[in-house]
Structures are given as C-alpha cells and as structure tokens.
Write an enzyme that holds these catalytic residues in place. Structure first.
Site, mmCIF file in Angstrom:
data_model
loop_
_atom_site.group_PDB
_atom_site.id
_atom_site.type_symbol
_atom_site.label_atom_id
_atom_site.label_comp_id
_atom_site.label_asym_id
_atom_site.label_seq_id
_atom_site.Cartn_x
_atom_site.Cartn_y
_atom_site.Cartn_z
ATOM 1 N N LYS A 1 -76.868 -29.037 30.807
ATOM 2 C CA LYS A 1 -76.262 -28.998 31.715
ATOM 3 C C LYS A 1 -75.483 -30.039 32.441
ATOM 4 C CE LYS A 1 -79.586 -26.715 33.999
ATOM 5 N NZ LYS A 1 -79.848 -27.868 34.999
ATOM 6 N N ARG B 1 -82.293 -22.530 42.059
ATOM 7 C CA ARG B 1 -83.244 -21.919 41.011
ATOM 8 C C ARG B 1 -83.822 -20.408 41.302
ATOM 9 N NH1 ARG B 1 -83.439 -27.511 38.663
ATOM 10 N NH2 ARG B 1 -85.410 -27.374 36.659
ATOM 11 N N ARG C 1 -85.675 -36.108 24.591
ATOM 12 C CA ARG C 1 -84.456 -36.346 25.524
ATOM 13 C C ARG C 1 -84.590 -37.822 25.538
ATOM 14 N NH1 ARG C 1 -82.516 -32.854 29.971
ATOM 15 N NH2 ARG C 1 -84.754 -32.213 30.954
ATOM 16 N N ARG D 1 -88.335 -38.986 30.568
ATOM 17 C CA ARG D 1 -89.245 -37.883 31.386
ATOM 18 C C ARG D 1 -90.702 -37.336 31.237
ATOM 19 N NH1 ARG D 1 -84.725 -34.248 34.055
ATOM 20 N NH2 ARG D 1 -86.313 -33.148 34.513
ATOM 21 N N ARG E 1 -92.242 -25.674 32.736
ATOM 22 C CA ARG E 1 -90.857 -25.364 33.296
ATOM 23 C C ARG E 1 -89.350 -24.470 32.600
ATOM 24 N NH1 ARG E 1 -88.976 -31.114 31.814
ATOM 25 N NH2 ARG E 1 -86.896 -30.609 33.652
#
Ligand code: AMP
Length: 218
Positions: free
Chosen positions: A13, A88, A127, A160, A171
């Site tokens: 995204k 969200r 990531r 992160r 999440r």
C-alpha cells in the site's frame, strides 16, 4: 480526486501510494507515517498513540480522525489525496465521509490491494523502512543498493518493532476481522475496486492507474 488504498500490512500500500502520488500529483496521506512522525517529535498525540502502536492495536478513533481531518485541510490536499492506512474502521469511514462532505468533497474510489496472508507474513519479516521519510525496502525482494541505507535520502533503515512477533499477527488479525469490513461499506457506495496486489510492483501500479483512468473517463 480522493482515493483510498485499502490493504493489509505488507500489501504494498505505502509503496503504491507513493508511486500514485508521483504519477497523479495528489498528496500521499499515510496515518501510520503521521503517527510515527508525531512519536519522533514527542508531541502529545505521539505519546498517546505510541502505547497502542507498540502493542499492534488501533489508536482510538477520536485521535486518529481528528489528525487526518486536520491534515486534509492543508493546501497540498486541495487537488486530491491518496489515503493510506485510513480509514481502518467503519466509524472512521463514516467520520471521513461527513468531514469531507462538510468541505464539499467526497471519496471517489476505494482500491483494495488483495494479497494472501502467508505472502504478507513473508513480506513483513523482510521489511525495512528509512528513518527520514519512511521509504520502504525488503531485504528479499527490494533491497537497498547499500545495505542499511536508504537509496533516496541516505538515512538509516530500520525494522519496525510492530512488524515482528505478536504485534504483527495482531495487526493482521485486526485487518482481516475489522478493516476488511470497509470493502462492504465502499462496495455499497459503488466505489470499490479490487486489484491483485500479489504481483510485481510495476504491474500492480499499472493496474491501479488503469482503474483510476477508467474511473475518470467514465
Ligand atoms: P501502519 O503504518 O499503517 O501499519 O500503522 C502503524 C500503526 O499506527 C497501526 O498498527 C496502528 O496502531 C496505528 N494506526 C495507523 N492508522 C490507523 C488508523 N486508521 N486507525 C487506528 N490506528 C491507526
């Protein structure tokens, strides 16, 4: 034109929103980036949000909605925005609709980037993002030219804390149990289009641009 990109963590995204923003000249407004900036700057909002973010939970709607509606009033959002990570929840989507309506605006398109959960976990484990501007890399599929350094601004890359361990599972659970309900919300408004996010970055971008062009010429 105001566009929402809906997708789970790791769906690409943020990367796609950056590219769309470049192509279309619309502002890229990412709720997660705004929170991380507020945390770095140790603002009141940042301190309140950090508690939830560290646990992989959603920040309460009142804090999140007012942060985004304020951001949308800035001049660079006048021509259009690519919203990434917001809304969200259905309550956020409703608050966004009424906030925009008050300014004579609306959401024109909601694009869902569909990626299977197993693929999301693989992507998230590799990531890394840059400290200065949140540019996204992946050590497996999209490594930086120099390990640990952002190609674009030279700032250090970091993983992160909410991309690992229990927080990442939490999440993804929130996404697949709660955020996914937005698909019905925007479908009922005739604004939802699903795009296959399980392809190369360029192919996903081409598909997104094709949908947007189709929509503007319709
Ligand atoms: P992201 O970078 O989009 O994955 O967001 C990082 C974290 O910020 C999320 O796990 C939430 O804790 C918080 N956050 C971002 N966007 C929202 C939102 N729309 N509503 C509530 N919390 C959010």
């Amino acid at each position: 034109m105001n566009i929402i990109l809906i997708g789970a963590q790791g769906s690409g995204k943020g990367t796609q929103a950056d590219l769309l923003s470049e192509h279309l000249g619309f502002a890229h407004v990412a709720s997660g980036d705004l929170f991380r900036k507020a945390i770095d700057e140790r603002t009141e909002l940042g301190m309140q949000a950090k508690v939830y973010i560290d646990r992989g939970e959603l920040v309460p709607d009142d804090l999140t909605v007012s942060m985004i509606l304020n951001r949308l009033e800035e001049p660079d959002c006048a021509q259009g925005v690519i919203l990434d990570g917001f809304p969200r929840t259905i309550a956020q989507a409703q608050a966004l609709d009424s906030g925009l309506a008050g300014a004579g605006k609306q959401i024109n398109l909601a694009l869902y980037l569909e990626v299977p959960r197993e693929e999301l976990l693989t992507r998230l484990s590799g990531r890394y993002i840059c400290k200065a501007n949140q540019h996204v890399y992946n050590i497996h599929t999209r490594p930086p030219k120099t390990p640990g350094v952002c190609d674009i601004d030279g700032s250090p890359l970091y993983q992160r804390s909410d991309d690992t361990g229990e927080a990442v599972q939490r999440r993804l659970d929130i996404f697949f149990n709660e955020t996914i309900q937005l698909l019905g919300y925007y479908d009922r408004q005739g604004k939802l289009v699903t795009v296959n996010g399980n392809q190369q970055i360029d192919s996903v971008q081409d598909d997104l641009l094709a949908v947007i062009r189709n929509h503007t010429s319709a």
